[in-house]
Design an enzyme around this catalytic site. Structure first.
Site, PDB file in Angstrom:
ATOM      1  N   HIS A 230       0.826  -1.208   0.000  1.00 40.15           N
ATOM      2  CA  HIS A 230       0.000   0.000   0.000  1.00 40.15           C
ATOM      3  C   HIS A 230       0.865   1.264   0.000  1.00 40.15           C
ATOM      4  O   HIS A 230       2.051   1.239   0.335  1.00 40.15           O
ATOM      5  CB  HIS A 230      -0.935   0.006   1.212  1.00 40.15           C
ATOM      6  CG  HIS A 230      -0.210   0.071   2.531  1.00 40.15           C
ATOM      7  ND1 HIS A 230       0.342   1.238   3.046  1.00 40.15           N
ATOM      8  CD2 HIS A 230       0.063  -0.888   3.450  1.00 40.15           C
ATOM      9  CE1 HIS A 230       0.903   0.997   4.206  1.00 40.15           C
ATOM     10  NE2 HIS A 230       0.763  -0.293   4.482  1.00 40.15           N
TER      11      HIS A 230
ATOM     12  N   GLU B 297      -1.792  -7.107   7.571  1.00 42.81           N
ATOM     13  CA  GLU B 297      -0.419  -6.943   8.023  1.00 42.81           C
ATOM     14  C   GLU B 297      -0.151  -7.817   9.247  1.00 42.81           C
ATOM     15  O   GLU B 297      -1.071  -8.328   9.895  1.00 42.81           O
ATOM     16  CB  GLU B 297      -0.157  -5.461   8.328  1.00 42.81           C
ATOM     17  CG  GLU B 297       1.269  -5.119   8.735  1.00 42.81           C
ATOM     18  CD  GLU B 297       2.326  -5.507   7.700  1.00 42.81           C
ATOM     19  OE1 GLU B 297       2.429  -6.711   7.394  1.00 42.81           O
ATOM     20  OE2 GLU B 297       3.064  -4.617   7.230  1.00 42.81           O
TER      21      GLU B 297
END
Length: 522
Positions: free
Chosen positions: A89, A163
């Site tokens: 990202h 994550e």
């Protein structure tokens, strides 16, 4: 209530669901991995790890025992070639603040992060992706939406792509982590695979989760797949794909919106696919800018430059053409590489004796020496250039019957050729590290090595402490650069900042991905 405590109660909401669809049965495989004691996959539920076996202590050089086995926990077989493109990202608000994010979902893309995602969209604009998988966290999903843009297919989210789970650390500024957790935070920095927090081993859990993601991704019917996720999980995806253990955490960097490409081709015997890292961490901006490696400042660097092709060897098939001049494309690539390297001050350039390597090194040297010489009274900066015999591999490559222009030819190279290349590249790697150790103890120090792609691939293998069976696991294009940082100095382990970076070549570069239609080998 502290901010960390307030955040903790929200951390595991994402663990309850798994939106991934289109699963199929797993299959067997043959590929290089660590011996069984190195990587213990576990049965993993939403928040409970039922079994974790501790890995053996690292060797004196910082690595565990050298991986040497082709036996593996299987990846599912594929019936046709697949390409998987991983994107991290864009910059998030917590990235900018220096706050520990983990799998929390409280940060969003900054304006810079949105711009990075747009650059990645343009980078991948012409690619024929069949499907997009994304982490459900806001910062990742927004990045995926920007890149996916006007495509009609729906983005598939999977909580396993979130994550790394960092539990009580999440939400803390890094200096707060040091102050509050002391020794535990220090272990997270220097010994992440064995780091334990709140009864969990986050990196080991992440590796198990990443391995599970590959089963789901590879059993999807698509052949060209985009995956948008995060730094740590993308590292784990690359590592588990090629069979690397948790000690490789923070060794294969993933910058904001960095693009990594993995190719999966069917195994002739129907087992696990053959896997090649086509590129690692192709960033929206230059990979040579100042920054950190694995969270630590690094001023020591080796840059591997792959020279272009000579005039009489358009396809790269003829190793006997080492004495021919560069063709026009190779000249352009050399000049573009020299311009990219203006972001750093090179101390020494080493090369093989092949004429294409010498001409590439000369182009880099001339631009470096003239870089600071814009005024009338300026004295050009001196850049040392030298040839190292250990970088000469043409005599070895002449022994192979393989088509050197065929992607992945190293995987099928004759054993005596692979062994000779591996042995010589070991000497070349030692020469490069020795050259780096001659530099100043403080400040920036950059050594550039110009060589054949086969040699540079083998050098990467030694940097990662692999064996020659991994030669077919990486790919380099002509004109590409690969960057190795040494945050602990030349005596420490190298951190791979990027592999096969070609964005600087512009219109003369190999596209990051290509259409898979009627093109089994991409």
């Amino acid at each position: 209530m502290s901010s960390a405590t307030a955040l903790t109660s929200h951390l595991f909401l994402l663990h309850k669901t798994n939106d991934f669809t289109h699963l199929r049965r797993r299959g067997g495989c043959r590929r290089p991995i660590f011996k069984q004691s190195r990587l213990q996959l576990v049965k993993f539920s939403s928040s409970v790890q039922e079994e974790i076996k501790a890995p053996p202590p690292p060797a004196a050089n910082g690595w565990g025992e050298v991986p040497a086995s082709w036996e593996s926990i299987p990846l599912p077989p594929v019936t046709a070639a697949k390409r998987v493109v991983l994107v991290r990202h864009g910059q998030s608000t917590w990235n900018a603040e220096g706050r520990i994010q983990g799998s929390s979902d409280f940060s969003v893309l900054t304006q810079k992060g949105e711009s990075q995602a747009e650059t990645s969209r343009l980078m991948l604009l012409d690619d024929s992706f069949d499907v997009c998988f994304s982490s459900p966290l806001i910062r990742s999903k927004r990045t995926a939406e920007i890149i996916w843009s006007l495509r009609e297919e729906e983005i598939i989210t999977d909580s396993n792509l979130r994550e790394i789970d960092l539990y009580s650390f999440q939400g803390l500024l890094k200096n707060e982590g040091k102050a509050k957790y002391g020794a535990a935070f220090r272990q997270w920095q220097i010994d992440a695979p064995n780091f334990n927090i709140d009864g969990h081993y986050p990196v080991r859990e992440l590796w198990a989760r990443a391995r599970s993601c590959w089963t789901k991704i590879l059993t999807h019917e698509s052949r060209s797949i985009l995956v948008v996720a995060h730094n740590a999980v993308n590292q784990a995806l690359v590592a588990t794909a090629i069979g690397l253990g948790t000690e490789y955490f923070r060794i294969l960097l993933q910058s904001n919106c960095g693009v990594s490409v993995l190719d999966f081709t069917p195994d002739p015997e129907g087992g696990s696919p053959q896997i090649c890292v086509n590129r690692l961490n192709q960033t929206p901006s230059s990979p040579l800018g100042s920054g950190s490696s694995a969270g630590r400042k690094s001023s020591k660097r080796i840059i591997l430059v792959t020279h272009g092709l000579p005039q009489n060897d358009v396809g790269g098939r003829d190793p006997s053409s080492a004495d021919a001049r560069m063709n026009i494309l190779a000249m352009i690539q050399a000049q573009k590489t020299a311009e990219l390297l203006l972001d750093v001050k090179v101390r020494t350039i080493v090369s093989s004796s092949a004429r294409t390597a010498l001409e590439t090194a000369d182009a880099i040297s001339k631009v470096q020496e003239a870089a600071d010489c814009l005024g009338a009274d300026c004295v050009p900066r001196y850049v040392e250039s030298k040839q190292i015999p250990d970088l000469d591999v043409d005599s070895i490559l002449k022994q192979t019957k393989q088509d050197l222009a065929q992607p992945g030819w190293l995987r099928g190279s004759e054993d005596h050729v692979a062994q000779a290349l591996w042995d010589q590249s070991r000497a070349a790697w030692r020469s490069l590290v020795n050259e780096l150790s001659k530099g100043p103890s403080e400040g920036e120090d950059v050594v550039v090595a110009v060589g054949h792609p086969a040699l540079n691939i083998a050098i990467m293998g030694h940097c990662l402490n692999l064996t020659k069976e991994w030669l077919g696991s990486f790919h380099l294009d002509a004109g590409s650069i690969t960057v190795v940082d040494f945050p602990d100095g030349p005596a420490g382990n190298g951190v791979i900042r990027c592999i096969n970076y070609t964005a600087h070549l512009g219109r003369w570069s190999i596209p990051i991905t290509r259409s898979t239609i009627d093109d089994e080998n991409f």
